[in-house]
Design a protein around this motif. Structure first.
Motif, PDB file in Angstrom:
ATOM      1  N   ILE A  12       0.848  -1.209   0.000  1.00 39.92           N
ATOM      2  CA  ILE A  12       0.000   0.000   0.000  1.00 39.92           C
ATOM      3  C   ILE A  12       0.882   1.258   0.000  1.00 39.92           C
ATOM      4  O   ILE A  12       0.605   2.226  -0.704  1.00 39.92           O
ATOM      5  CB  ILE A  12      -0.938   0.019   1.238  1.00 39.92           C
ATOM      6  CG1 ILE A  12      -1.834  -1.230   1.267  1.00 39.92           C
ATOM      7  CG2 ILE A  12      -1.760   1.316   1.312  1.00 39.92           C
ATOM      8  CD1 ILE A  12      -2.816  -1.362   0.139  1.00 39.92           C
ATOM      9  N   SER A  13       1.976   1.210   0.765  1.00 40.49           N
ATOM     10  CA  SER A  13       2.812   2.410   0.851  1.00 40.49           C
ATOM     11  C   SER A  13       3.676   2.607  -0.398  1.00 40.49           C
ATOM     12  O   SER A  13       4.356   3.617  -0.513  1.00 40.49           O
ATOM     13  CB  SER A  13       3.661   2.398   2.120  1.00 40.49           C
ATOM     14  OG  SER A  13       4.461   1.261   2.157  1.00 40.49           O
ATOM     15  N   ALA A  14       3.617   1.666  -1.327  1.00 42.63           N
ATOM     16  CA  ALA A  14       4.343   1.849  -2.591  1.00 42.63           C
ATOM     17  C   ALA A  14       3.477   2.559  -3.634  1.00 42.63           C
ATOM     18  O   ALA A  14       3.940   2.867  -4.726  1.00 42.63           O
ATOM     19  CB  ALA A  14       4.810   0.493  -3.126  1.00 42.63           C
ATOM     20  N   ILE A  15       2.194   2.844  -3.286  1.00 42.44           N
ATOM     21  CA  ILE A  15       1.306   3.535  -4.240  1.00 42.44           C
ATOM     22  C   ILE A  15       1.622   5.041  -4.203  1.00 42.44           C
ATOM     23  O   ILE A  15       1.466   5.702  -3.166  1.00 42.44           O
ATOM     24  CB  ILE A  15      -0.191   3.287  -3.890  1.00 42.44           C
ATOM     25  CG1 ILE A  15      -0.494   1.771  -3.893  1.00 42.44           C
ATOM     26  CG2 ILE A  15      -1.107   4.032  -4.845  1.00 42.44           C
ATOM     27  CD1 ILE A  15      -1.873   1.406  -3.333  1.00 42.44           C
ATOM     28  N   ALA A  16       2.073   5.559  -5.341  1.00 38.84           N
ATOM     29  CA  ALA A  16       2.561   6.950  -5.400  1.00 38.84           C
ATOM     30  C   ALA A  16       1.545   7.961  -4.870  1.00 38.84           C
ATOM     31  O   ALA A  16       1.893   8.848  -4.083  1.00 38.84           O
ATOM     32  CB  ALA A  16       2.933   7.294  -6.835  1.00 38.84           C
ATOM     33  N   GLU A  17       0.297   7.800  -5.285  1.00 40.25           N
ATOM     34  CA  GLU A  17      -0.734   8.760  -4.913  1.00 40.25           C
ATOM     35  C   GLU A  17      -1.012   8.724  -3.401  1.00 40.25           C
ATOM     36  O   GLU A  17      -1.246   9.771  -2.776  1.00 40.25           O
ATOM     37  CB  GLU A  17      -1.992   8.428  -5.715  1.00 40.25           C
ATOM     38  CG  GLU A  17      -2.922   9.547  -6.031  1.00 40.25           C
ATOM     39  CD  GLU A  17      -2.284  10.807  -6.575  1.00 40.25           C
ATOM     40  OE1 GLU A  17      -2.730  11.877  -6.170  1.00 40.25           O
ATOM     41  OE2 GLU A  17      -1.341  10.714  -7.402  1.00 40.25           O
ATOM     42  N   VAL A  18      -0.964   7.532  -2.820  1.00 38.36           N
ATOM     43  CA  VAL A  18      -1.151   7.400  -1.356  1.00 38.36           C
ATOM     44  C   VAL A  18      -0.020   8.151  -0.653  1.00 38.36           C
ATOM     45  O   VAL A  18      -0.240   8.914   0.297  1.00 38.36           O
ATOM     46  CB  VAL A  18      -1.171   5.907  -0.931  1.00 38.36           C
ATOM     47  CG1 VAL A  18      -1.087   5.759   0.587  1.00 38.36           C
ATOM     48  CG2 VAL A  18      -2.419   5.212  -1.465  1.00 38.36           C
ATOM     49  N   ARG A  19       1.182   7.979  -1.145  1.00 39.30           N
ATOM     50  CA  ARG A  19       2.335   8.655  -0.523  1.00 39.30           C
ATOM     51  C   ARG A  19       2.169  10.173  -0.607  1.00 39.30           C
ATOM     52  O   ARG A  19       2.424  10.886   0.360  1.00 39.30           O
ATOM     53  CB  ARG A  19       3.652   8.252  -1.201  1.00 39.30           C
ATOM     54  CG  ARG A  19       3.994   6.796  -1.124  1.00 39.30           C
ATOM     55  CD  ARG A  19       5.480   6.576  -1.290  1.00 39.30           C
ATOM     56  NE  ARG A  19       6.226   7.033  -0.121  1.00 39.30           N
ATOM     57  CZ  ARG A  19       6.353   6.334   1.002  1.00 39.30           C
ATOM     58  NH1 ARG A  19       5.855   5.145   1.106  1.00 39.30           N
ATOM     59  NH2 ARG A  19       7.017   6.843   2.020  1.00 39.30           N
TER      60      ARG A  19
END
Ligand code: DC
Length: 232
Positions: free
Chosen positions: A101-108
């Protein structure tokens, strides 16, 4: 308000970030911010809503959810839209999925913005994570990069599970840490990496007091350099 420092503490899971960051913040009278708890909160919500494979919905969740962190009596209490999820974000299922999940650019992007806002509103922070010194606050006054052997990190995490009566073997804990290390340090966006100017501290064979004192020494040194005085 007097000028205050931003202290960035990065490193892999189990390297001693939370333990050190909490105590350093306490001694400085600064706010402690656990950014991993935010990635965990989004992961827990994705699991709860059964949307782990739906990136678009996960991004929506990150955007719309009001993730609140409150540090009380040594514990980061996490709530989302008023519901307490402090224990839920530490579940093994969250550990298994949080790196993806933390590899999703937009989430970051969304969470980094929240982290910067928190720091702006609370002048004087100790923030821990994976990309604080490299991406969130590249201008942080103090950058610490903690490391420890995989054996020691696994032992620490297994002990935490034991204390919470979570049935998980040392081998499983080690495998999860190795898998997270790999994903966290090889992802394209904001990988776990030491900023060139960060000070590396190996916590494998030191006591908690020693590691906190080492960090405080760097903090005091930086404060002096920048003409900042501590109230504590
Ligand atoms: O610090 P932690 O183990 O609670 O972090 C959980 C996960 O969140 C970690 O495996 C990677 C991710 N994370 C991140 O990508 N960036 C951060 N600043 C903090 C955590």
């Amino acid at each position: 308000m007097s000028k205050r420092l931003i202290v960035a503490i990065d490193g892999p899971a189990g390297s001693g970030k939370s333990t050190s960051a909490k105590l350093v913040a306490q001694e400085l009278g600064y706010l402690y911010i656990d950014t991993g708890a935010m990635y965990r909160a989004v992961t827990f919500l994705a699991i709860k809503n059964n949307v782990l494979r739906n990136t678009k919905t996960i991004i929506e969740i990150a955007k719309k959810s009001n993730i609140d962190l409150k540090f009380i009596n040594g514990i980061t209490h996490v709530s989302v839209d008023g519901n307490d999820i402090t224990d839920d974000i530490r579940l093994p299922e969250v550990n298994l999925n949080v790196s993806d999940i933390s590899a999703i650019a937009e989430v970051r992007k969304i969470l980094v913005e929240k982290q910067r806002k928190l720091a702006r509103e609370n002048c004087g922070v100790v923030m821990e994570g994976r990309d604080i010194g490299t991406v969130v606050f590249p201008d942080a006054n103090v950058k610490i990069f903690l490391i420890a052997s995989i054996e020691e990190r696994s032992r620490r995490r297994a002990k935490e599970y034991e204390e919470k009566s979570v049935p998980i073997s040392l081998e499983e804990v080690k495998a999860n840490l190795e898998q997270r290390d790999k994903i966290d340090s090889t992802r394209k966006i904001s990988p776990l990496t030491k900023a060139p100017e960060a000070i590396e501290v190996d916590t494998s064979n030191v006591t908690i007091r020693q590691q906190v004192d080492m960090i405080l020494e760097y903090v005091r040194h930086s404060a002096k350099r920048e003409g900042i005085e501590f109230e504590n």
